[in-house]
Design a protein around this motif. Structure first.
Motif, mmCIF file in Angstrom:
data_model
loop_
_atom_site.group_PDB
_atom_site.id
_atom_site.type_symbol
_atom_site.label_atom_id
_atom_site.label_comp_id
_atom_site.label_asym_id
_atom_site.label_seq_id
_atom_site.Cartn_x
_atom_site.Cartn_y
_atom_site.Cartn_z
ATOM 1 N N LYS A 325 4.702 8.242 9.546
ATOM 2 C CA LYS A 325 5.202 8.101 8.183
ATOM 3 C C LYS A 325 5.988 9.344 7.763
ATOM 4 C CE LYS A 325 3.461 7.650 3.451
ATOM 5 N NZ LYS A 325 4.371 6.583 2.985
ATOM 6 N N LEU A 326 7.176 9.091 7.224
ATOM 7 C CA LEU A 326 8.009 10.192 6.762
ATOM 8 C C LEU A 326 7.550 10.603 5.365
ATOM 9 C CD1 LEU A 326 10.622 11.685 7.750
ATOM 10 C CD2 LEU A 326 11.837 10.237 6.090
ATOM 11 N N ILE A 327 7.194 11.861 5.189
ATOM 12 C CA ILE A 327 6.799 12.348 3.864
ATOM 13 C C ILE A 327 7.742 13.492 3.497
ATOM 14 C CG2 ILE A 327 4.898 13.255 2.450
ATOM 15 C CD1 ILE A 327 3.002 12.265 4.736
ATOM 16 N N ARG A 336 2.368 10.903 -3.824
ATOM 17 C CA ARG A 336 2.551 9.474 -3.582
ATOM 18 C C ARG A 336 1.943 9.082 -2.225
ATOM 19 N NH1 ARG A 336 4.216 6.086 -6.582
ATOM 20 N NH2 ARG A 336 5.129 7.503 -8.092
ATOM 21 N N ALA A 337 2.164 9.915 -1.229
ATOM 22 C CA ALA A 337 1.608 9.632 0.103
ATOM 23 C C ALA A 337 0.076 9.686 0.059
ATOM 24 C CB ALA A 337 2.140 10.637 1.122
ATOM 25 N N PHE A 346 -5.682 11.519 4.088
ATOM 26 C CA PHE A 346 -4.437 12.282 4.094
ATOM 27 C C PHE A 346 -4.492 13.587 4.909
ATOM 28 C CE2 PHE A 346 -1.203 15.156 2.551
ATOM 29 C CZ PHE A 346 -0.068 14.370 2.632
ATOM 30 N N PRO A 347 -5.484 14.445 4.670
ATOM 31 C CA PRO A 347 -5.520 15.682 5.476
ATOM 32 C C PRO A 347 -5.679 15.394 6.972
ATOM 33 C CG PRO A 347 -7.523 15.464 4.159
ATOM 34 C CD PRO A 347 -6.572 14.414 3.676
ATOM 35 N N LEU A 348 -6.424 14.328 7.294
ATOM 36 C CA LEU A 348 -6.560 13.960 8.710
ATOM 37 C C LEU A 348 -5.204 13.548 9.280
ATOM 38 C CD1 LEU A 348 -9.851 11.789 8.614
ATOM 39 C CD2 LEU A 348 -9.621 14.252 8.913
ATOM 40 N N THR A 389 -4.219 11.523 -8.042
ATOM 41 C CA THR A 389 -3.449 10.721 -7.080
ATOM 42 C C THR A 389 -4.013 9.309 -6.937
ATOM 43 O OG1 THR A 389 -4.786 11.492 -5.221
ATOM 44 C CG2 THR A 389 -2.795 12.753 -5.712
ATOM 45 N N ASN A 390 -5.043 8.993 -7.719
ATOM 46 C CA ASN A 390 -5.609 7.635 -7.608
ATOM 47 C C ASN A 390 -6.255 7.212 -8.927
ATOM 48 O OD1 ASN A 390 -8.369 8.634 -7.700
ATOM 49 N ND2 ASN A 390 -7.958 9.411 -5.640
ATOM 50 N N LEU A 391 -6.564 5.924 -9.011
ATOM 51 C CA LEU A 391 -7.086 5.347 -10.259
ATOM 52 C C LEU A 391 -8.380 6.007 -10.721
ATOM 53 C CD1 LEU A 391 -6.414 1.529 -9.766
ATOM 54 C CD2 LEU A 391 -5.285 3.075 -11.382
#
Ligand code: ATP
Ligand code: MG
Length: 444
Positions: A325-327, A336-337, A346-348, A389-391
């Motif tokens: 995935k391009l970030i 967003r990512a 994400f960190p993984l 970053t989340n609900l």
């Protein structure tokens, strides 16, 4: 005489059995590990007493495997497996003996064990019992079958994988005769349950020597348990970004990541779809369009086939699906990512990406690593500032929307997502007053 110090509870169990007139020894992996100076995972005890006799000696026991002679003795909440000296009967199906019988001979019990380094027993009174040269093989760093390898692997084909697994955990060579028999009999692994295969595969993958996946390939093991890996080993990648075949790149990437089950499995599978999607352009370069998506689907299928739990399947397949995935290196894109991938994964994912780069050619490596370092520092900053970053972290809930006139239903969820979107773009909006104001505007 070699002296091994056993935990006092293990000595207590051995003493109790001995006082009752039977023999008892700590045996197998714990003795191997103690000699190696490693901390044993658990202590198994082998004894001339029958399970019934063991049950009369100890207050609290559990019948964990009574059909093969094992009872668990409970001491202070910890369980110790005590197994009666045993001879395995004929193996008719390459996986379990048709019968087991008890014996009064420790030597016969050691004879049924897989490798010389696993066939040693010890107690304080008798010292080390090592009839097949386990200590020598530890000195020589050698995995060698007890007895005739061909026969031992014919009895239980899982031992073929165990040989590679122990060789990987300990950094040992596999004895030549043992290896020859492994190659001849690896086909029998098709008769072994996926659950048992999974255990050995994970131990190998998480060891100091994940490059032994190559041995799994060379001995014909993966051909049976993971033919998709063989396809990777046999797929070259002629491209400036690469110097290895897909399989060798995969192995290298496993070496480049820490010994964590999710991370190592993610590297093992990240390019698993490449052999299926390879195309050659007019210059002769290989391309692998949409390989992350194909790899994602294949990973899910394979992990299911190998009977992995849902957590592992979800985490590993996600990492595989997102590995390319391009970030963009800016805060907004990283938030967003994080939302899309999930803040735990994400960190993984950044670690997976780094290992992937490290296993490619040097071409543009510096830029690629620089970019990942930037993503990492943006990620750290976002965490430090507790940006949403989340609900879960959004400062407004469905209940608040209902209070200002929203109706329960799908519209509510959509509005929350819309607000989250705005907050991801601009974290300063994440306070209740602002969000209520925005929600009221949306309502009109
Ligand atoms: P670990 O540290 O990974 O637990 P271990 O040597 O204790 O390694 P286990 O699978 O717990 O391995 O088995 C305990 C012991 O039982 C082994 O050391 C070996 O003596 C014997 N054993 C286990 N599996 C087999 C098998 N498939 N065939 C023969 N002997 C086996
Ligand atoms: Mg064990």
């Amino acid at each position: 005489m070699i002296k091994i110090s056993l935990p006092s509870d293990v000595n207590f169990i051995i003493d109790m059995i001995t006082k009752a007139g039977y023999e008892a020894f700590a045996v197998g992996g714990c003795i191997r590990d103690a000699i190696l100076g490693r901390i044993p995972e658990d202590y198994d005890i082998t004894t001339s007493a029958t399970p019934e006799e063991i049950k009369t000696i100890f207050k609290k026991t559990i019948d964990t495997g009574i059909e093969h002679g094992t009872v668990t003795v409970m001491l202070k909440g910890v369980g110790y497996e005590v197994t009666t000296y045993r001879i395995d009967g004929k193996y008719e199906d390459a996986r379990h003996p048709s019968s087991v019988s008890y014996t009064k001979s420790l030597r016969e019990d050691l004879l049924r064990r897989d490798f010389t380094i696993n066939a040693m027993a010890y107690n304080a009174k008798d010292g080390l019992v090592d009839p097949f040269g386990g200590q020598d093989d530890i000195k020589r760093k050698l995995i060698r079958c007890v007895g005739v390898p061909y026969e031992r692997f014919s009895e239980d084909a899982l031992r073929i994988m165990r040989a590679v697994r122990f060789s990987s955990q300990l950094g040992y060579e596999i004895d030549e005769d043992t290896k020859t028999a492994m190659k001849e009999l690896s086909g029998n692994l098709s008769k072994i349950s996926e659950e048992r295969i999974q255990v050995e595969l994970v131990k190998l993958v998480c060891s100091d020597h994940p490059e032994n996946m190559r041995v799994m390939y060379e001995t014909g093991i993966t051909k049976v348990i993971l033919p998709e890996f063989d396809a990777m080993m046999e797929t070259p990648q002629n491209h400036p970004h690469h110097i290895y075949s897909v399989g060798e790149h995969t192995i290298k990437s496993m070496e480049e990541i820490e010994k964590d089950k999710m991370l190592r499995l993610a590297m093992l599978f990240h390019d698993i779809g490449k052999p299926k999607v390879r195309t050659k352009d007019e210059k002769g370069f290989d391309h692998f369009h949409s390989h992350p998506e194909v790899s994602f689907e294949m990973t899910k299928d394979i992990l299911r086939r190998l009977k992995f739990d849902n957590d592992t399947i979800n985490c590993v397949s996600k990492l595989v699906g997102f590995h390319d995935k391009l970030i963009e290196p800016n805060e907004k894109a990283v938030r967003r990512a994080m939302n899309e991938v999930g803040e735990i994964i994400f960190p993984l994912l950044l670690m997976v990406k780094k290992a992937d780069v490290m296993a490619q050619s040097d071409y543009k490596r510096h830029e690629k690593l620089q970019r990942l370092a930037t993503l990492w520092s943006l990620y750290t900053k976002i965490c430090e500032n507790n940006q949403c970053t989340n609900l879960k972290e959004l400062k407004i809930k469905g209940q608040d929307l209902i209070k200002i006139g929203y109706k329960a239903g799908p519209g509510l969820g959509e509005e929350l997502k819309r607000l989250l979107d705005k907050v991801i773009d601009d974290p300063s909006l994440n306070n209740q007053d602002t969000l209520i104001k925005l929600a009221m505007e949306d309502l009109r």
